[in-house]
Design an enzyme around this catalytic site. Structure first.
Site, PDB file in Angstrom:
ATOM      1  N   LYS A   1      11.943 -15.604 -10.441  1.00  0.00           N
ATOM      2  CA  LYS A   1      11.737 -14.481 -11.359  1.00  0.00           C
ATOM      3  C   LYS A   1      10.704 -14.851 -12.408  1.00  0.00           C
ATOM      4  O   LYS A   1       9.798 -14.082 -12.698  1.00  0.00           O
ATOM      5  CB  LYS A   1      13.042 -14.083 -12.068  1.00  0.00           C
TER       6      LYS A   1
ATOM      7  N   TRP B   1      -3.008  -2.641  -1.495  1.00  0.00           N
ATOM      8  CA  TRP B   1      -2.746  -4.076  -1.684  1.00  0.00           C
ATOM      9  C   TRP B   1      -3.592  -4.752  -0.620  1.00  0.00           C
ATOM     10  O   TRP B   1      -3.304  -4.653   0.570  1.00  0.00           O
ATOM     11  CB  TRP B   1      -1.254  -4.364  -1.484  1.00  0.00           C
TER      12      TRP B   1
ATOM     13  N   HIS C   1      15.238 -38.002  -7.472  1.00  0.00           N
ATOM     14  CA  HIS C   1      14.511 -38.472  -6.285  1.00  0.00           C
ATOM     15  C   HIS C   1      13.028 -38.092  -6.327  1.00  0.00           C
ATOM     16  O   HIS C   1      12.356 -38.132  -5.304  1.00  0.00           O
ATOM     17  CB  HIS C   1      15.160 -37.905  -5.019  1.00  0.00           C
TER      18      HIS C   1
ATOM     19  N   LYS D   1       5.593  -4.595  -3.718  1.00  0.00           N
ATOM     20  CA  LYS D   1       7.037  -4.467  -3.586  1.00  0.00           C
ATOM     21  C   LYS D   1       7.517  -4.728  -2.163  1.00  0.00           C
ATOM     22  O   LYS D   1       8.543  -5.345  -1.957  1.00  0.00           O
ATOM     23  CB  LYS D   1       7.469  -3.079  -4.051  1.00  0.00           C
TER      24      LYS D   1
ATOM     25  N   ARG E   1       3.934  -0.495  -4.900  1.00  0.00           N
ATOM     26  CA  ARG E   1       3.679  -1.029  -3.561  1.00  0.00           C
ATOM     27  C   ARG E   1       2.326  -1.733  -3.452  1.00  0.00           C
ATOM     28  O   ARG E   1       1.992  -2.309  -2.425  1.00  0.00           O
ATOM     29  CB  ARG E   1       3.740   0.110  -2.541  1.00  0.00           C
TER      30      ARG E   1
ATOM     31  N   GLU F   1      16.335 -18.627  -7.709  1.00  0.00           N
ATOM     32  CA  GLU F   1      16.030 -17.234  -8.035  1.00  0.00           C
ATOM     33  C   GLU F   1      15.570 -17.107  -9.491  1.00  0.00           C
ATOM     34  O   GLU F   1      14.645 -16.347  -9.786  1.00  0.00           O
ATOM     35  CB  GLU F   1      17.260 -16.350  -7.746  1.00  0.00           C
TER      36      GLU F   1
ATOM     37  N   ASN G   1      -1.770   2.415   5.921  1.00  0.00           N
ATOM     38  CA  ASN G   1      -0.945   1.248   5.563  1.00  0.00           C
ATOM     39  C   ASN G   1      -0.766   0.422   6.822  1.00  0.00           C
ATOM     40  O   ASN G   1      -0.533   0.980   7.891  1.00  0.00           O
ATOM     41  CB  ASN G   1       0.465   1.674   5.118  1.00  0.00           C
ATOM     42  N   GLY G   2      -0.775  -0.908   6.684  1.00  0.00           N
ATOM     43  CA  GLY G   2      -0.550  -1.766   7.848  1.00  0.00           C
ATOM     44  C   GLY G   2      -1.801  -2.539   8.202  1.00  0.00           C
ATOM     45  O   GLY G   2      -2.715  -2.677   7.382  1.00  0.00           O
TER      46      GLY G   2
ATOM     47  N   CYS H   1       0.838  -1.192   0.000  1.00  0.00           N
ATOM     48  CA  CYS H   1       0.000   0.000   0.000  1.00  0.00           C
ATOM     49  C   CYS H   1       0.878   1.247   0.000  1.00  0.00           C
ATOM     50  O   CYS H   1       2.029   1.200   0.409  1.00  0.00           O
ATOM     51  CB  CYS H   1      -0.948   0.079   1.181  1.00  0.00           C
TER      52      CYS H   1
ATOM     53  N   GLU I   1       7.109 -15.211 -10.912  1.00  0.00           N
ATOM     54  CA  GLU I   1       6.557 -13.934 -10.449  1.00  0.00           C
ATOM     55  C   GLU I   1       5.958 -13.103 -11.573  1.00  0.00           C
ATOM     56  O   GLU I   1       4.916 -12.503 -11.396  1.00  0.00           O
ATOM     57  CB  GLU I   1       7.688 -13.072  -9.857  1.00  0.00           C
TER      58      GLU I   1
END
Ligand code: AGP
Length: 614
Positions: A491, A77, A510, A609, A27, A487, A103-104, A2, A494
């Site tokens: 990427k 968000w 395995h 983000k 964000r 990673e 926010n929060g 947010c 995402e």
């Protein structure tokens, strides 16, 4: 997660709020809204979805809207309640005179809501935030003072918040406060700003102050008064922000992600500057405040991080164990915090975070701090909550990263880990200096090698086009490049939403091998060194199951041409430094696949983000 922006001054507030929200869009982006005081009336404008939807609404009423020179805005968000217009901020009270952006998470919102409902408050949204609007309104009814109303409200609120509040009858005033969520005030000429992050302010002013937890600021166009939660006056401590507005532009690239990938050679140079002066000089890492004697006595290191930062931490573990022979545990912060955590004053705990605001990692380092561990933070944001909690702060200097998919911050974290591991090895004398000097030389040469990979991007683009139609992807590697495989896969998933998984190549047989057939591309990270031949054998096993074989390698062995359908070549590099080079083509591959698929590269769905909730 947010974004908040507030403005009071002499310009059209809506323009400044929309610009600010645009730069905070990374964000969160599931809905947005602004509150303005127009001719003495509180007016709210909200939209679901991307900010453009709010822009369209505002355009239709712009003549009216442009009169207002005060307002607060928010980009969301979703945590409590689906993304919708009702749940978009700002939220308001019964009479509509109070507007709040937040926010929060208000942890005790259910109890507060029940109490407020019993007093006649009608809730219109499913959010936790709406309780704050009603609570402030009820406190204002008692006190007729907005600052006091916010102060009394925060005494009852539990959880994390950054809040900006306006009241229709308190003209030209924004009251803002924070607890465990960032908030910064910006000072201009006859105008003042408040925002949850610097990008929203930087094009207007570089004069700013980070609000501390439980401080409450009352902003007008020409004043900023701060008190704490107990009504004690606080001193204004302004500083000049080190960021340039140009750092937040795309500089001609189609997406921030592509720009940030290209910034990596310079990022490596920046991180090394002042720390690695010459190959035969010791690393200068004054930021590590742990006494050298204590460092030599360390029995254990724990590293906590999330997502991409966790992958950097995994490379860090490998380096520190290899150079310093200290056992290192790496754990996702979200796991570290909900089990019996064994740490003490003989353990160094390292937190790694791009944003410095990731709630899981903040909780983890606080937990370790309570147990007496020295806390070393590696972050890109020296202005963040984690940075403030650090005993040692190693800033990674990657500049603000806008794209939700982290690239340049990962590179900067990796380089910081190389510096830290070499520094610790030099303090401990645990490795011979020739080996370290060789690595230092390679670090200095690294930017040129990354540049070469970047100039080869057309090749990667072709491979991306060829494989963009696949639904699944496997990345395999071993040793120090196992995190590179993780990673690379992260990427890809995402930003393209392809089901990509990183496996240790030795683990393939395995279980995962059962999935292989000609619908499965397998990308082998095949850098020369100790595990090269082993990965080659694992790749053969995949080829025997008809998997579509891709290699990423610094080898020019012609044998590879038979095994792999496509080969991404990178310049030769030592195995120990190879993660910092091998990741670049994987970032490009993910980028180009997502771009071919027409995905929203910089703002992938469901992500934000900085993740400030646990
Ligand atoms: C990276 O591409 C991701 N968006 C995400 O995994 C991120 O790395 C994670 O949320 C941790 O964030 P931090 O580095 O800011 O703590």
């Amino acid at each position: 997660m947010c974004g908040i922006v507030g403005y009071v001054g002499n310009k059209t507030a809506a323009d400044i709020l929309l610009d600010g929200l645009t730069s905070l869009e990374y964000r969160g982006y599931d809905s947005s809204g602004i509150a303005l005081n127009i001719d003495g009336k509180m007016k709210l404008y909200k939209a679901q979805g991307k900010l453009q939807n709010l822009r369209n609404i505002i355009k239709n009423d712009y003549a009216e809207i442009s009169k207002s020179t005060i307002g607060i805005g928010h980009i969301r968000w979703a945590t409590h309640g689906v993304p919708s217009v009702e749940n978009a901020h700002p939220h308001t009270c019964n009479c509509g005179k109070v507007a709040v952006v937040h926010n929060g998470i208000i942890e005790n919102y259910k109890e507060l809501k029940a109490k407020l409902e019993s007093k006649g408050c009608h809730f219109k949204s499913q959010t936790d935030t709406e309780t704050v609007a009603h609570l402030v309104a009820s406190k204002y009814a008692e006190t007729q003072d907005l600052t006091e109303a916010v102060r009394l409200a925060t005494k009852e609120i539990e959880g994390a918040y950054a809040l900006a509040v306006m009241h229709q009858d308190v003209k030209g005033t924004i009251v803002a406060t924070r607890r465990n969520a960032p908030l910064v005030i910006g000072f201009g000429e006859d105008e003042n700003f408040v925002a949850s992050d610097i990008p929203a302010l930087i094009q207007y002013t570089k004069k700013a102050m980070y609000l501390e937890d439980n401080q409450i600021v009352t902003l007008t166009s020409d004043s900023a008064k701060i008190i704490d939660i107990n009504n004690n006056p606080q001193t204004l401590k302004t500083e000049t922000l080190p960021w340039e507005p140009v750092a937040l532009s795309k500089m001609g690239y189609k997406h921030y992600m592509l720009k940030e990938i290209h910034e990596q050679p310079d990022i490596v140079r920046n991180v090394l500057t002042g720390k690695l002066k010459a190959t035969d000089e010791q690393i200068n890492l004054n930021e590590v405040t742990l006494q050298k004697a204590d460092l030599k006595e360390l029995k254990r290191i724990q590293i906590v991080a999330c997502g991409t930062s966790l992958h950097a931490a995994m490379v860090g573990k490998y380096l520190i164990e290899d150079f310093c022979e200290i056992p290192v545990e790496v754990e996702a912060s979200s796991e570290y915090i909900y089990r019996k955590t064994i740490t003490d004053d003989k353990t160094l705990v390292i937190g790694v975070s791009q944003s410095g605001e990731t709630a899981d990692t903040i909780t983890a380092i606080r937990l370790a701090k309570k147990k007496g561990s020295h806390i070393l933070i590696i972050t890109n944001r020296p202005d963040s909550t984690m940075a403030r909690e650090a005993d040692s702060l190693v800033p990674v200097n990657a500049g603000i990263e806008v794209s939700v998919a982290a690239t340049k911050s990962y590179m900067a974290q990796l380089i910081s880990f190389y510096l830290l591991a070499i520094y610790m090895a030099e303090v401990k004398g645990s490795i011979n200096s020739e080996e370290l000097n060789e690595l230092k030389h390679e670090l200095i040469m690294l930017p040129q090698k990354i540049d070469k990979v970047l100039t080869n991007k057309e090749e990667i683009q072709k491979i991306a086009r060829k494989f963009s139609g696949f639904k699944d992807f496997i990345f395999i590697a071993r040793g120090i490049n196992f995190p590179t495989a993780l990673e690379g896969a992260l990427k890809l998933k995402e930003i393209s939403y392809i089901n990509a998984t990183g496996y240790s190549a030795g683990e393939l047989k395995h279980g995962p091998i059962a999935m292989l057939d000609d619908s499965m591309p397998v990308l082998s990270v095949l850098m020369k060194g100790k595990v090269y031949e082993k990965i080659l054998s694992n790749a053969e096993e995949a080829k025997a199951r008809n998997a579509r074989m891709i290699a990423l390698t610094d080898s020019d062995d012609i044998k590879l041409d038979d095994l792999f359908e496509n080969i991404i070549h990178v310049p030769e590099i030592s195995e120990i430094l190879s993660p910092a080079l091998a990741i670049v083509p994987l970032q490009l591959l993910a980028y180009y696949i997502a771009e071919f698929l027409g995905k929203d590269v910089d703002q992938p769905r469901n992500l934000a983000k900085s993740v400030t909730v646990e």
